[in-house]
Design a protein around this motif. Structure first.
Motif, PDB file in Angstrom:
ATOM      1  N   TYR A   1       0.865  -1.342  -0.052  1.00 25.76           N
ATOM      2  CA  TYR A   1      -0.067   0.053  -0.080  1.00 25.76           C
ATOM      3  C   TYR A   1       0.847   1.344  -0.052  1.00 25.76           C
ATOM      4  CZ  TYR A   1      -4.272   2.590   0.746  1.00 25.76           C
ATOM      5  OH  TYR A   1      -5.193   3.507   0.780  1.00 25.76           O
ATOM      6  N   GLN A   2       1.978   1.391   0.850  1.00 28.07           N
ATOM      7  CA  GLN A   2       3.041   2.364   0.760  1.00 28.07           C
ATOM      8  C   GLN A   2       3.685   2.546  -0.516  1.00 28.07           C
ATOM      9  OE1 GLN A   2       3.249   4.630   2.907  1.00 28.07           O
ATOM     10  NE2 GLN A   2       5.218   5.773   2.630  1.00 28.07           N
TER      11      GLN A   2
ATOM     12  N   HIS B   1      -4.715   5.318   8.167  1.00 29.02           N
ATOM     13  CA  HIS B   1      -5.965   6.278   7.825  1.00 29.02           C
ATOM     14  C   HIS B   1      -6.961   5.673   6.817  1.00 29.02           C
ATOM     15  CE1 HIS B   1      -5.222   9.815  10.137  1.00 29.02           C
ATOM     16  NE2 HIS B   1      -3.801  10.068   9.723  1.00 29.02           N
ATOM     17  N   ASP B   2      -6.348   4.861   5.790  1.00 24.63           N
ATOM     18  CA  ASP B   2      -7.328   4.421   4.730  1.00 24.63           C
ATOM     19  C   ASP B   2      -7.961   2.891   5.025  1.00 24.63           C
ATOM     20  OD1 ASP B   2      -6.477   6.927   3.568  1.00 24.63           O
ATOM     21  OD2 ASP B   2      -5.393   5.696   2.030  1.00 24.63           O
ATOM     22  N   ILE B   3      -7.171   2.371   5.875  1.00 27.92           N
ATOM     23  CA  ILE B   3      -7.444   0.915   5.805  1.00 27.92           C
ATOM     24  C   ILE B   3      -7.851   0.422   7.410  1.00 27.92           C
ATOM     25  CG2 ILE B   3      -7.068  -1.368   5.322  1.00 27.92           C
ATOM     26  CD1 ILE B   3      -5.517  -0.625   3.082  1.00 27.92           C
ATOM     27  N   ARG B   4      -8.947   0.028   7.765  1.00 27.54           N
ATOM     28  CA  ARG B   4      -9.174  -0.465   9.339  1.00 27.54           C
ATOM     29  C   ARG B   4      -8.502  -1.708   9.463  1.00 27.54           C
ATOM     30  NH1 ARG B   4     -14.589   0.340   7.790  1.00 27.54           N
ATOM     31  NH2 ARG B   4     -15.076  -1.856   8.320  1.00 27.54           N
TER      32      ARG B   4
ATOM     33  N   GLU C   1       1.278   5.577   8.302  1.00 30.42           N
ATOM     34  CA  GLU C   1       0.258   6.545   8.489  1.00 30.42           C
ATOM     35  C   GLU C   1      -0.812   6.466   7.382  1.00 30.42           C
ATOM     36  OE1 GLU C   1      -0.981   9.412  10.784  1.00 30.42           O
ATOM     37  OE2 GLU C   1       0.796   8.470  11.003  1.00 30.42           O
ATOM     38  N   ARG C   2      -0.540   6.230   6.270  1.00 29.93           N
ATOM     39  CA  ARG C   2      -1.391   6.362   5.136  1.00 29.93           C
ATOM     40  C   ARG C   2      -2.363   4.971   5.301  1.00 29.93           C
ATOM     41  NH1 ARG C   2      -2.193   5.495  -0.713  1.00 29.93           N
ATOM     42  NH2 ARG C   2       0.076   4.574  -0.616  1.00 29.93           N
ATOM     43  N   PHE C   3      -1.693   3.912   5.584  1.00 27.62           N
ATOM     44  CA  PHE C   3      -2.329   2.678   5.530  1.00 27.62           C
ATOM     45  C   PHE C   3      -3.238   2.479   6.739  1.00 27.62           C
ATOM     46  CE2 PHE C   3      -2.925  -1.618   7.457  1.00 27.62           C
ATOM     47  CZ  PHE C   3      -3.178  -2.636   6.120  1.00 27.62           C
TER      48      PHE C   3
END
Length: 444
Positions: free
Chosen positions: A141-142, A309-312, A305-307
């Motif tokens: 994802y990153q 925020h975007d994925i529970r 961080e982005r993972f």
């Protein structure tokens, strides 16, 4: 003759079932009927265990076996402080991370303090396989990549994703389409070359191979002692150039610390620290709870961080109260009993002892390792360094008959894998070394 690639190293051959005593034969027949053929047993004569205590295991007849192999009970089998912590917490509360609780915060603070400051986030699960699976999800994802680089005989888990990056599971377990393997960093066969340069070059070639086929690299993953590849630990620091190559490619470096972590290598709490590197993600497994179902991925905040925020993310049993209590007790014991120091001193003592044996027995090609993670490689000819997996297997099984437990590793199965619980002391090392010497005389 080496162990066939289709069989498990040090696995029981079911064709020998009729030669076993009735008690064990009956248990194996029931096991096969109830559990199916995927489950494997160790040793030519499978071991029936009923109790554990420290570095000792016991069979139904009360015979004691010195455990020089199992890393999951990292602070020793059935350590009373871990047992007490589990029982005490189980009598109070055991639920999950969707409720507020101080214990997970206190443990997380303590765990992260053992890592370099860049690694400042932790996510919990139950097994090392789950931790690796999560790390790969985050890496993909990153980076937006799918390519994964591993070593030729790596083992990283049993989920669909982690089995696909675990060639040591055998040729009938296909690797992922975007998985590329590289040779392990074998200093014994480097002929004086710089192992760090050689390994980094192989990783660089793997990245070029991916790009030529339109595959974007996501991650390089390795355990820091290359345990299933044959235990390659030296020289300390050789992974620095590989880290640079991985980062230049825009990929993440994942350190699999399930086996070398929690002080096992002696000089540091985590195996990657011996190499003076900071990975993007480090994963650990059941040794953190002395066998309780707890594992984790520790990472840089910018990686998560982005993972996040975007994925529970949720794992019902990951970081449950009882497992956190066990993990906290493990850290207490490692600190209070100075087990990292013990791993270093006892490991060095064992290395010295095995190197003395190497001077006597030409079949020993190399002795290597760090702390209480050691390898002894058998060869049929020292000049050609031809692997001798048959001798390794014979020694493993003779040791088992002498009630000392080890196993084997490496793509040819010719390296003894010696990885005892951390309280393993010099008195236990002497038993191991004396038994090994006796067995080597028998098999020479």
């Amino acid at each position: 003759m080496n162990k066939p690639a289709t069989t498990m190293i040090n696995g029981f051959d079911a064709s020998r079932l009729a030669s076993l005593p009735e008690r064990e034969r009956s248990m194996i027949e029931r096991r096969q009927a109830l559990l199916g053929p995927s489950y494997r047993l160790f040793y030519e004569n499978p071991l029936h265990l009923v109790r554990g205590d420290g570095v000792w295991l016991y069979d139904p007849d009360g015979n004691a076996y010195l455990d020089a192999y199992n890393n999951v009970p990292s602070v020793g089998h059935c350590h009373p402080r871990v047992v007490a912590a589990i029982a005490e917490q189980a009598a109070v509360l055991n639920t999950h991370t969707r409720y507020l609780d101080d214990k997970i915060l206190a443990y997380s603070t303590r765990l992260l303090a053992t890592f370099p400051e860049e690694l400042n986030r932790v996510m919990y699960c139950c097994t090392g396989s789950e931790a690796v699976d999560l790390a790969l999800r985050i890496a993909g994802y990153q980076t937006g990549g799918t390519g994964i680089i591993i070593t030729e005989n790596a083992y990283h888990g049993t989920t669909a994703v982690t089995a696909a990056i675990s060639p040591s599971l055998g040729p009938n377990m296909p690797l992922g389409m975007h998985v590329v393997t590289v040779p392990a960093p074998d200093a014994y066969r480097a002929d004086g070359g710089d192992v760090g340069d050689m390994f980094a070059q192989e990783v660089s070639k793997a990245i070029a191979f991916m790009r030529r086929r339109g595959i974007k690299p996501a991650a390089f993953i390795a355990d820091s002692i290359f345990s299933t590849d044959g235990i390659f630990s030296e020289p300390a620091g050789f992974l620095r150039k590989t880290l640079e190559v991985v980062h230049e490619a825009g990929a993440l470096y994942i350190a699999d610390e399930v086996q070398p972590g929690f002080g096992r290598t002696g000089s540091h709490m985590w195996g990657f620290m011996r190499h003076g590197i900071v990975p993007d993600i480090a994963v650990m497994g059941k040794p953190m709870g002395n066998g309780m179902p707890i594992a984790a991925a520790v990472m840089k905040s910018e990686v998560q961080e982005r993972f996040g925020h975007d994925i529970r993310y949720f794992n019902t049993f990951g970081a449950n109260h009882v497992s956190i209590a066990a993990a906290n007790a493990v850290l207490d014991i490692i600190e209070d009993e100075a087990l990292t120091d013990n791993a270093l001193s006892t490991g060095n003592y064992m290395l010295e002892g095995m190197r003395k044996l190497q001077q006597t027995f030409d079949c020993i090609g190399d002795v290597r390792g760090a702390g209480l993670f050691l390898g002894l490689e058998f060869v049929s000819d020292r000049k050609s360094r031809t692997p001798d997996g048959a001798r390794s297997l014979a020694v493993v099984n003779r040791m088992r008959e002498r009630r000392v437990l080890i196993s084997a590793a490496g793509i040819h199965g010719n390296t003894l894998k010696i990885r005892p619980p951390l309280p393993f002391g010099r008195e236990h090392a002497d038993i191991f070394l004396n038994t090994l010497e006796s067995v080597l005389h028998e098999t020479n």
